[in-house]
Design an enzyme around this catalytic site. Structure first.
Site, short mmCIF file in Angstrom:
data_model
loop_
_atom_site.label_atom_id
_atom_site.label_comp_id
_atom_site.label_asym_id
_atom_site.label_seq_id
_atom_site.Cartn_x
_atom_site.Cartn_y
_atom_site.Cartn_z
N ASP A 1 0.76 -1.18 0.07
CA ASP A 1 -0.25 -0.02 0.05
C ASP A 1 1.03 1.26 0.01
OD1 ASP A 1 -2.14 1.63 0.46
OD2 ASP A 1 -1.68 1.66 2.73
N ASP B 1 -0.38 5.07 0.70
CA ASP B 1 -0.59 5.91 1.77
C ASP B 1 -0.58 5.50 3.20
OD1 ASP B 1 -2.35 8.50 0.35
OD2 ASP B 1 -2.02 6.52 -0.71
#
Length: 294
Positions: free
Chosen positions: A85, A87
């Site tokens: 991922d 963020d």
């Protein structure tokens, strides 16, 4: 069954012989600590019927110690595929919240982001709602946000650089936006990146995002597709993230890691890093300090 306990310190908490000895005292038939990085990370092999039950007892014992720990079955731990991922994982911010700050509505959008990441509301409609509030934001503002507000999480370049140097493929797969994944992915060193595409007209955001929206399912699909293309077994893969839309890929991976994650993610991940930086994911794989590059 043979297991390995990995203990990982951080910038605020160093590991020493005393802490390693305390952990060993809670393990059945422990081997001597194998220091992956002096004062920072060590492995302790042991034998037990239920490794996860042992891990639960260790977590309770070391609660408040600000030390990360993980129990895995012993054997080959190095992964050949990393899906990460972006963020609040590879970078320390939520890009959409920082874009909102340019319009003076960060608190409003951040509240929606937090609920989505906790799994309290569905990701796709939440993304549409937030992007709609950004309508009219200039492209120059996105450039400014990337340049002035986005900060890489410590250890990210070392994680990607070391894994790639050892033959692994690293993919940045985000529910955020290609504007940022392309820049972050190139800076950190990922092989590939994937995210949603913001739509512009006359140099300003239209308040819309291209369909289909890439969320939880897209992350699972990306992991499975890469795994199949690379002809890897499930146990050869690692996924890391922090929010509810990462749950699927974390559960699909051979080693799913919750990184400074929301409770809903930390509860189900194979491993969790609550205190360390991203180099902790290398120690989980058994890399030694001298192996780390980048």
């Amino acid at each position: 069954m043979k297991y390995t306990l990995t203990l990982i310190g951080n910038s605020a908490t160093s590991l020493g012989d005393e802490l390693a000895a305390a952990a060993s005292g809670l393990l059945p038939s422990p081997a001597a600590p194998d220091w992956l990085a002096p004062g920072l990370a060590c492995d302790i092999a042991f034998e037990a019927e239920d490794g996860k039950a042992i891990e639960a007892g260790l977590r309770k014992h070391f609660e408040g110690a600000r030390v990360d720990l993980s129990v895995q079955t012993s054997g080959k731990r190095r992964k050949k595929l990393l899906v990460a991922d972006m963020d609040s994982t590879i970078i320390q911010q939520e890009c959409i919240d920082e874009l909102a700050a340019e319009l003076g509505i960060k608190e409003r959008i951040a509240a929606i982001t937090e609920r989505a990441m906790r799994g309290e509301i569905a990701f796709e409609p939440a993304l549409k709602e937030r992007v709609a509030l950004l309508k009219g934001l200039e492209l120059a503002s996105l450039e400014k946000v990337y340049r002035e507000r986005i900060v890489e999480t410590p250890g990210g370049r070392a994680l990607v650089g070391t894994m790639r140097a050892n033959g692994a493929t690293c993919a940045l797969v985000s529910g955020g936006f290609t504007f940022f994944t392309e820049r972050v992915g190139n800076a950190v060193g990922f092989n590939v990146n994937q995210a949603n595409t913001l739509l512009f007209a006359d140099g300003r955001l239209t308040g819309e995002v291209a369909e289909p929206i890439l969320g939880r399912s897209a992350k699972i699909e990306a992991l499975v597709k890469l795994r199949e293309e690379l002809k890897l077994a499930p146990h050869d893969t690692m996924a890391v993230g922090d929010g509810a839309n990462d749950l699927g890929m974390i559960e699909e991976a051979g080693l799913g890691v919750a990184f400074h994650a929301k409770p809903v993610v930390a509860e189900v991940a194979d491993a969790r890093i609550d205190h360390g930086d991203l180099t902790a994911l290398l120690y989980l794989q058994g890399y030694r300090q001298q192996d780390i590059t980048g």
